[in-house]
Motif scaffolding. Sequence first.
Motif, short mmCIF file in Angstrom:
data_model
loop_
_atom_site.label_atom_id
_atom_site.label_comp_id
_atom_site.label_asym_id
_atom_site.label_seq_id
_atom_site.Cartn_x
_atom_site.Cartn_y
_atom_site.Cartn_z
N ASP A 1 0.84 -1.20 0.00
CA ASP A 1 0.00 0.00 0.00
C ASP A 1 0.87 1.25 0.00
O ASP A 1 0.58 2.23 -0.70
CB ASP A 1 -0.93 0.01 1.22
CG ASP A 1 -2.06 -1.00 1.09
OD1 ASP A 1 -2.36 -1.40 -0.05
OD2 ASP A 1 -2.63 -1.38 2.12
N THR B 1 -7.24 -5.05 -2.74
CA THR B 1 -8.30 -4.30 -2.07
C THR B 1 -9.69 -4.74 -2.54
O THR B 1 -10.64 -4.77 -1.77
CB THR B 1 -8.13 -2.79 -2.31
OG1 THR B 1 -7.95 -2.57 -3.72
CG2 THR B 1 -6.95 -2.23 -1.56
N ASP C 1 -10.53 -8.20 -0.90
CA ASP C 1 -10.94 -8.09 0.50
C ASP C 1 -12.40 -7.69 0.64
O ASP C 1 -13.04 -7.99 1.65
CB ASP C 1 -10.05 -7.08 1.23
CG ASP C 1 -8.63 -7.59 1.43
OD1 ASP C 1 -8.43 -8.81 1.28
OD2 ASP C 1 -7.73 -6.78 1.70
N GLU C 2 -12.95 -6.98 -0.37
CA GLU C 2 -14.30 -6.43 -0.26
C GLU C 2 -15.37 -7.27 -0.96
O GLU C 2 -16.55 -7.15 -0.63
CB GLU C 2 -14.33 -5.01 -0.85
CG GLU C 2 -13.42 -4.02 -0.15
CD GLU C 2 -13.86 -3.71 1.26
OE1 GLU C 2 -15.07 -3.80 1.54
OE2 GLU C 2 -13.00 -3.39 2.10
#
Length: 646
Positions: free
Chosen positions: A279, A369, A372-373
């Motif tokens: 990140d 990302t 993860d969602e």
Amino acid sequence: METNQYIEIFIEESQEHIENLNSNLLLLEKDPQNKGVIDEIFRSAHTLKGMAATMGFENMNKLAHKMEDVLQEVKNGKLSITSSIMDILFKSVDVLGEMLNSISQTGEDFPADDVIFLLSGIKKMPGNEEKAITYSGSLSINEYEEDIIREAYKENYKAFKITVHIDKGCMMKSARAFVIFNNLDKMGDIINSFPPVEDIEDEKFDYSFTLHFLTKEEKEKLEEMLLAIPEVERVEIEEINVTPSKEETEDTQILEAAKKTISQNKTSKSVRVDIDRLDNLMNLVSELIIIKTRLEGLEADNKNPETANAIEYLERITTSLHDAVMKVRMVPVERVFNRFPRMVRDLSHELGKKITLNMYGQETEVDRTVIDEIGDPLVHLIRNSIDHGIEPPEERIKKGKPEVGTINLKAYHEGNNVIIEVSDDGRGIDIEKVKEKAIERGLYTQEQIASLSKDKIFEILFKPGFSTADKVTDISGRGVGLDVVKNKIESLNGTIEVFSEPDKGTKFVIKLPLTLAIIQALLVKVGDEKFAIPLNSISEIVHKKEDEVRNVQGKEIVLYRGRVIPIIRLNEILQTKKVESNGNLICVIIKKGENLACCTVDDLIGQQEIVIKPLGKYLSNVKVIAGATILGDGQVALIVDANNLF
């Protein structure tokens, strides 16, 4: 040993083993005789046991060890796989997963005595009585006692089988046996005896008994001691040799494999990297792109050829660097897909349905990302297919369908997007029932709903609190499923569409961007402000005359390629200063699935690579703005969320 530095590696690797256990248990349930699958399950349990013991998580170690014991019995052919045993093994894996979650959150596991009790009771189930290993003579030793002997060997003990013959003229056999047992206890440990100790005490034996004995003394010393006891006629002593267990053999194999791995790792080309570091790297690349954009703006003013060449080279480097970082951040959707076979298995059992889950494109890569969602929305969609879509076996047979329903989960790339499809061959969406529920809840009147297209009716399913279930269950009926799915996907700058045919099935199609950090966008002016519209939301840019705009039922519409589409005045929605159009409209045609709309803007600035910056929690409720970006001149431009303009 300091374990804090290893806890993250332990959690990550344990999660992989738990996923492996789940997937292989599902295979074992379908093919109980598959030796390869049994070995794989055993290895995962064995590795988990060792890792937990090393890290000091005793409860996890005990549970994994007990699972390993049961699996050892299966490997040895002493235990047959049944549905009851599978349920207990699945429950054990669930508890291991819960323990791992507890460790990741609190740093501690918890006791699992109830599950260990269930595992211990497997051997006592009908048909699974423990089988003994028999040596010469009438005394036998079971698996548990054999393990004791192996452990004793490691401490330099010897195991002997001793048969003692007492003189037939002895008046008190039990008293003489007590003296023998007492003397032996001083020299080692008695494992078992035949007849059992209780029978010997009650003189229920015929002047001789046999026992297994652990000691560090030599055979000759034992014989000398026993023969020195009065009324002992003779003794027979032989040493017991047991072969190494399969587990010990596997331990040796694992150790050898580990040595080879350590050797190979010296030239290993892969390494685990903390996601926070990636990140941070992505943020640095983002800042580099921002400064590159600023340099491009400065170069446009200077008109210096050398500067232009240098900036062009910088652009190539930053683009390559961005692509490289993105590839590092990409992970296969298999990471999410792997949780669903077990979920489908459990829910189909709970609802009495027969369902096969087919998964395609697990190797399709998406930004971490996004991965993860996306898990929760897919859980809702698959549960929805199982509960609402797939019919019970008897209903499917009446319809001429196979009694086993099918759910397909598919992922693939399409341009700069990843597409995930969830489809089933169930009963499809009952449009009349959706209409009925919509009127019942006061969402539409009878006249309004009669004029809605099929696609618009499907959109009702995504309304908050809407459900077609007649009763509330643990699985559905609360109306918190599809609206959560829609909100989550749109928060990822994605879209979701529904396709359904009665008695043929339903398909949900999710379209997501490959990355959420850096995107291509169209910069526009609305009033005095600059805004960015993501390029993947734009279909085309056209020019229209004001006199082409029509007003139908209080809404502005315009004809576009033979279709009637609504006009969205961005200056009204974004509350910016209105600029006179001189009768001309610049229309950015935006798309949301199959739906189109015409967004009016005052000027076009151009296409640009932008870095998305979140607005923060205080502005999270602003629906039409997805975030902000810093332009080359240092100005901030808001990013329009096209999904929420419709």
